[in-house]
Design a protein around this motif. Structure first.
Motif, PDB file in Angstrom:
ATOM      1  N   GLY A  91       0.783  -1.226   0.000  1.00  0.00           N
ATOM      2  CA  GLY A  91       0.000   0.000   0.000  1.00  0.00           C
ATOM      3  C   GLY A  91       0.813   1.273   0.000  1.00  0.00           C
ATOM      4  N   LEU A  92       2.103   1.180   0.281  1.00  0.00           N
ATOM      5  CA  LEU A  92       2.917   2.402   0.340  1.00  0.00           C
ATOM      6  C   LEU A  92       3.348   2.874  -1.033  1.00  0.00           C
ATOM      7  N   GLY A  93       3.378   1.952  -1.992  1.00  0.00           N
ATOM      8  CA  GLY A  93       3.872   2.326  -3.312  1.00  0.00           C
ATOM      9  C   GLY A  93       5.336   2.698  -3.264  1.00  0.00           C
ATOM     10  N   MET A  94       5.733   3.608  -4.131  1.00  0.00           N
ATOM     11  CA  MET A  94       7.125   4.074  -4.213  1.00  0.00           C
ATOM     12  C   MET A  94       7.217   5.446  -3.571  1.00  0.00           C
ATOM     13  N   MET A  95       8.149   5.588  -2.652  1.00  0.00           N
ATOM     14  CA  MET A  95       8.373   6.919  -2.101  1.00  0.00           C
ATOM     15  C   MET A  95       9.866   7.186  -2.050  1.00  0.00           C
ATOM     16  N   GLU A  96      10.237   8.449  -1.936  1.00  0.00           N
ATOM     17  CA  GLU A  96      11.655   8.747  -1.767  1.00  0.00           C
ATOM     18  C   GLU A  96      12.042   8.584  -0.303  1.00  0.00           C
ATOM     19  N   ALA A  97      13.311   8.302  -0.084  1.00  0.00           N
ATOM     20  CA  ALA A  97      13.784   8.080   1.283  1.00  0.00           C
ATOM     21  C   ALA A  97      13.460   9.260   2.194  1.00  0.00           C
ATOM     22  N   LYS A  98      13.552  10.478   1.668  1.00  0.00           N
ATOM     23  CA  LYS A  98      13.318  11.671   2.488  1.00  0.00           C
ATOM     24  C   LYS A  98      11.897  11.714   3.048  1.00  0.00           C
ATOM     25  N   ASP A  99      10.975  10.957   2.469  1.00  0.00           N
ATOM     26  CA  ASP A  99       9.587  10.998   2.927  1.00  0.00           C
ATOM     27  C   ASP A  99       9.255   9.943   3.972  1.00  0.00           C
ATOM     28  N   VAL A 100      10.156   8.998   4.198  1.00  0.00           N
ATOM     29  CA  VAL A 100       9.884   7.919   5.158  1.00  0.00           C
ATOM     30  C   VAL A 100       9.610   8.502   6.549  1.00  0.00           C
ATOM     31  N   LEU A 101      10.467   9.405   6.974  1.00  0.00           N
ATOM     32  CA  LEU A 101      10.305  10.001   8.300  1.00  0.00           C
ATOM     33  C   LEU A 101       9.089  10.929   8.350  1.00  0.00           C
ATOM     34  N   GLU A 102       8.767  11.551   7.208  1.00  0.00           N
ATOM     35  CA  GLU A 102       7.574  12.398   7.162  1.00  0.00           C
ATOM     36  C   GLU A 102       6.325  11.557   7.442  1.00  0.00           C
ATOM     37  N   VAL A 103       6.263  10.387   6.837  1.00  0.00           N
ATOM     38  CA  VAL A 103       5.113   9.504   7.069  1.00  0.00           C
ATOM     39  C   VAL A 103       5.105   9.029   8.522  1.00  0.00           C
ATOM     40  N   ALA A 104       6.285   8.671   9.034  1.00  0.00           N
ATOM     41  CA  ALA A 104       6.355   8.218  10.432  1.00  0.00           C
ATOM     42  C   ALA A 104       5.886   9.318  11.382  1.00  0.00           C
ATOM     43  N   LYS A 105       6.293  10.551  11.116  1.00  0.00           N
ATOM     44  CA  LYS A 105       5.829  11.669  11.952  1.00  0.00           C
ATOM     45  C   LYS A 105       4.322  11.853  11.818  1.00  0.00           C
ATOM     46  N   GLY A 106       3.815  11.675  10.595  1.00  0.00           N
ATOM     47  CA  GLY A 106       2.372  11.762  10.402  1.00  0.00           C
ATOM     48  C   GLY A 106       1.639  10.735  11.252  1.00  0.00           C
ATOM     49  N   LEU A 107       2.177   9.527  11.298  1.00  0.00           N
ATOM     50  CA  LEU A 107       1.545   8.459  12.085  1.00  0.00           C
ATOM     51  C   LEU A 107       1.589   8.757  13.574  1.00  0.00           C
ATOM     52  N   GLU A 108       2.612   9.474  14.003  1.00  0.00           N
ATOM     53  CA  GLU A 108       2.744   9.821  15.423  1.00  0.00           C
ATOM     54  C   GLU A 108       1.985  11.100  15.780  1.00  0.00           C
ATOM     55  N   GLY A 109       1.327  11.713  14.793  1.00  0.00           N
ATOM     56  CA  GLY A 109       0.633  12.979  15.057  1.00  0.00           C
ATOM     57  C   GLY A 109       1.590  14.124  15.297  1.00  0.00           C
ATOM     58  N   LEU A 110       2.774  14.053  14.693  1.00  0.00           N
ATOM     59  CA  LEU A 110       3.806  15.072  14.931  1.00  0.00           C
ATOM     60  C   LEU A 110       3.934  16.058  13.776  1.00  0.00           C
ATOM     61  N   GLN A 111       2.999  16.008  12.828  1.00  0.00           N
ATOM     62  CA  GLN A 111       3.079  16.928  11.696  1.00  0.00           C
ATOM     63  C   GLN A 111       2.265  18.178  12.007  1.00  0.00           C
ATOM     64  N   PRO A 112       2.919  19.349  12.005  1.00  0.00           N
ATOM     65  CA  PRO A 112       2.133  20.575  12.169  1.00  0.00           C
ATOM     66  C   PRO A 112       1.252  20.772  10.945  1.00  0.00           C
ATOM     67  N   LYS A 113       0.056  21.320  11.152  1.00  0.00           N
ATOM     68  CA  LYS A 113      -0.848  21.535  10.025  1.00  0.00           C
ATOM     69  C   LYS A 113      -0.315  22.697   9.178  1.00  0.00           C
ATOM     70  N   VAL A 114      -0.202  22.474   7.878  1.00  0.00           N
ATOM     71  CA  VAL A 114       0.211  23.525   6.948  1.00  0.00           C
ATOM     72  C   VAL A 114      -1.053  24.192   6.441  1.00  0.00           C
ATOM     73  N   GLY A 115      -1.173  25.486   6.673  1.00  0.00           N
ATOM     74  CA  GLY A 115      -2.425  26.178   6.357  1.00  0.00           C
ATOM     75  C   GLY A 115      -3.370  26.041   7.533  1.00  0.00           C
ATOM     76  N   SER A 116      -4.623  26.397   7.323  1.00  0.00           N
ATOM     77  CA  SER A 116      -5.565  26.310   8.460  1.00  0.00           C
ATOM     78  C   SER A 116      -6.974  25.973   8.006  1.00  0.00           C
TER      79      SER A 116
END
Lengths: 397, 397
Positions: free
Chosen positions: B372-397
């Motif tokens: 289900g992950l498909g192809m992603m670049e290495a730089k995005d792995v941690l972005e997804v992990a942070k998303g799963l942990e609820g650590l992504q600040p909302k961009v915009g409002s």
């Protein structure tokens, strides 16, 4: 023929503790037929893992990058019908109640919209070369447009974000603006205190809407219009002010539809009919439906599911034959179990005669994992739709 | 709770002449259970088709682009425990044997680490305003830190990369540096020639470690720290100097673990226990295991397979319950049949309660194609992990 971009706000969801997603569980024969005729997959808004607000999510779906985001203020102002020029500032406003120098209610007891409308006329004035234009929207909500002699400097708002704290004044690097804003807010307070509608409220034991709280400053940006960018004119049907604002910001023609409220009781048939009618006039129509997101924020699984079924039943039949290309998606995910926006890729369905149909015949998040579209960024959704319509100029020869 | 990034170096492989991949053939019940709980796919390191070194691969997994790569020298130096400031240079060093002006052994007969350690003290000195600091690491390997009056100019090394060629001196656009380096290497040669440990080696018929070969120049860069970039602190558990160096470079706290050697005999249980303990102190833990890559370089199919099984048996049970989000992957592919790094997308597994589970229940390269992950670049792995942990600040409002 025409492209329909149908955005069910916050559509994306996840399976949680044994429950399928609302979209998976909902009975959606029209969406499923569209899935059979098209291909499914995901968009990742502005990139993997990122969590976006509805404003940024919609800008991305219209093909614009984050560098074009002007902040919430200008988008709300445009949505409220104000005209903004590049360099002008705008802020989101709350009508609030201040007593003894303290913010006792950030929403002035949530007055009906008429209260704010009655006060609106008092709150537009010029102070020391700055022009402050207030426009009321709904309940306690409004927007403030700030015009200055040059581009308006950044303003740090004065919303304390909780009650019981002292009422303060906004800050800015531009001290002339800071001073003018303070004078404006002091004068606004005096005028609101003395207003007839507030005297009546006090008599009835209700809180006075006697002060303004500002936040979400943004400056209007110069932005390539949708028509310049994509080579086609577009129209927008939306209830919520923010969505009208984003549409106006990129130069879509916002068509007012009676009964399109941007809430759970919106008239889906009226919106569907309006969109279908616009298909004859515009090569691109953006149709926004808000309540899916609201149910997600409320953690209301059944509500989200039932509303998706309502969209399928009342809206889909009106648009499915009216457009040659339909892109059905959300602007971000709002999983009911998380009660907020999440990074999860957003289910996406694109149907058009020349598309490559995949094997997926239903539309939901887990079926989208098997879909032919794979993962794309939101900015590419319209590119694919234009490709399907034969609207892509050949690059090279 | 915390994120674990578990990197099995060079993990990715290919089916070859009828053989499944080592990961596919290995008995890995813990990894497969994690696959069942999560979603799989690939990362493409820095982009489709690119082949990367471990340093660049890890920087990408930490979210940094190629523009932040300082070269191998500084990373090795940081890994060896040297302090580097922006603008300072560092090079990888071989202790070598020179006789009659010729390089007769580029590795001085692969002396035990103690030889280099005994010589280390002779090789730090100041010459004409330049400071040369030598730090020995393992066997014939060391690093040289170069400090100058200003940012250190690029140095072209003097490693001839094969034996039998004349010993030469490094070149640089900065002629003062070039001259100082020549003086330094001449003096180092004299000091090494006269060193007690080399006299003993000569008596025993062993090659003297009497000259330095330099390569891999790089200048320390100013880089946004991991905490600034991602908003969370992180710790690193690794055996090899390069991996500690990359971790230090981005500001992870490197935790020394006894028995973590970075080779095939590393103490996987000690590393797993250390990582699990760090989960209570840090929101992010990076755990590196090297030998999968080494077996790939050696073309050792059985070795790679057996080592993956050892990781599954000895390390996985210690971490799988300690972290709320686990990303298991490699830094690049090192197919055993190719005996080197390759461009092949790297298998990736991400497991976390709010992730969208896919239907894949095993973890290997060919199952990842259905993930289900498909192809992603290495730089995005941690972005997804942070998303799963609820650590992504909302961009915009």
């Amino acid at each position: 023929m025409a492209i329909l971009l149908l955005v069910l706000d916050g559509l994306g969801d996840i399976r949680w503790e044994g429950k399928p997603t609302p979209l998976e569980e909902a009975h959606t024969p029209h969406m499923d037929r569209l899935a059979e005729k098209g291909a499914v997959g995901f968009h990742t808004t502005i990139g993997r893992g990122k969590v976006v607000g509805s404003d940024v999510g919609h800008l991305a779906l219209f093909g614009y990058s984050l560098s074009h985001y002007p902040g919430r203020g200008p988008l709300e102002a445009l949505g409220a019908g104000l005209e903004l020029r590049p360099g002008e500032g705008a802020m989101r406003v709350n009508l609030a109640t201040v007593e003894g120098g303290k913010v006792v209610d950030r929403r002035a007891g949530r007055p009906p919209t008429e209260v704010g409308k009655a006060l609106e006329g008092l709150l537009t004035m010029e102070v020391d070369g700055f022009e402050f234009v207030y426009r009321h929207t709904t309940e306690h909500r409004g927007v403030l447009l700030i015009r200055g002699p040059g581009p308006v400097a950044e303003v740090e708002g004065n919303d304390p974000h909780r009650e019981g704290l002292p009422y303060t004044y906004p800050r800015s690097q531009d001290k002339a603006l800071e001073k003018a804003l303070r004078k404006y807010l002091e004068k606004a307070h005096r005028l609101l205190e003395g207003a007839e509608v507030n005297r009546e409220r006090a008599e009835r034991g209700l809180k006075k809407a006697n002060a303004l709280l500002l936040r979400g400053f943004g400056r209007m940006k110069e932005v390539e219009s949708f028509e310049e960018k994509h080579g086609i004119r577009g129209a927008a049907v939306a209830g919520g002010a923010l969505y009208k604002g984003v549409a106006r910001y990129v130069g879509l023609d916002v068509v007012e539809v009676e009964g399109a409220t941007g809430d759970k009781n919106t008239d889906l048939e009226a919106k569907g009919r309006a969109a279908a009618r616009l298909a004859g006039e515009y090569p691109f129509v953006f149709l926004h439906v808000k309540a899916t997101d609201s149910f997600g924020h409320d953690g209301d699984y059944e509500g989200k599911k039932a509303f998706i079924e309502k969209v399928d039943r009342e809206l889909m039949p009106l648009v499915e034959e009216a457009f040659s290309t339909i892109a059905l998606t959300g602007d971000h995910s709002t999983p009911w179990a998380l009660k907020g926006h999440s990074f999860h890729p957003v289910p996406l369905l694109i149907a058009s005669k020349p598309c490559r149909r995949d094997r997926v015949k239903v539309f939901h998040e887990y079926a989208c994992m098997e879909g032919g579209l794979g993962m794309m960024e939101a900015k590419d959704v319209l590119e694919v739709a234009k490709g399907l319509e034969g609207l892509q100029p050949k690059v090279g020869s």
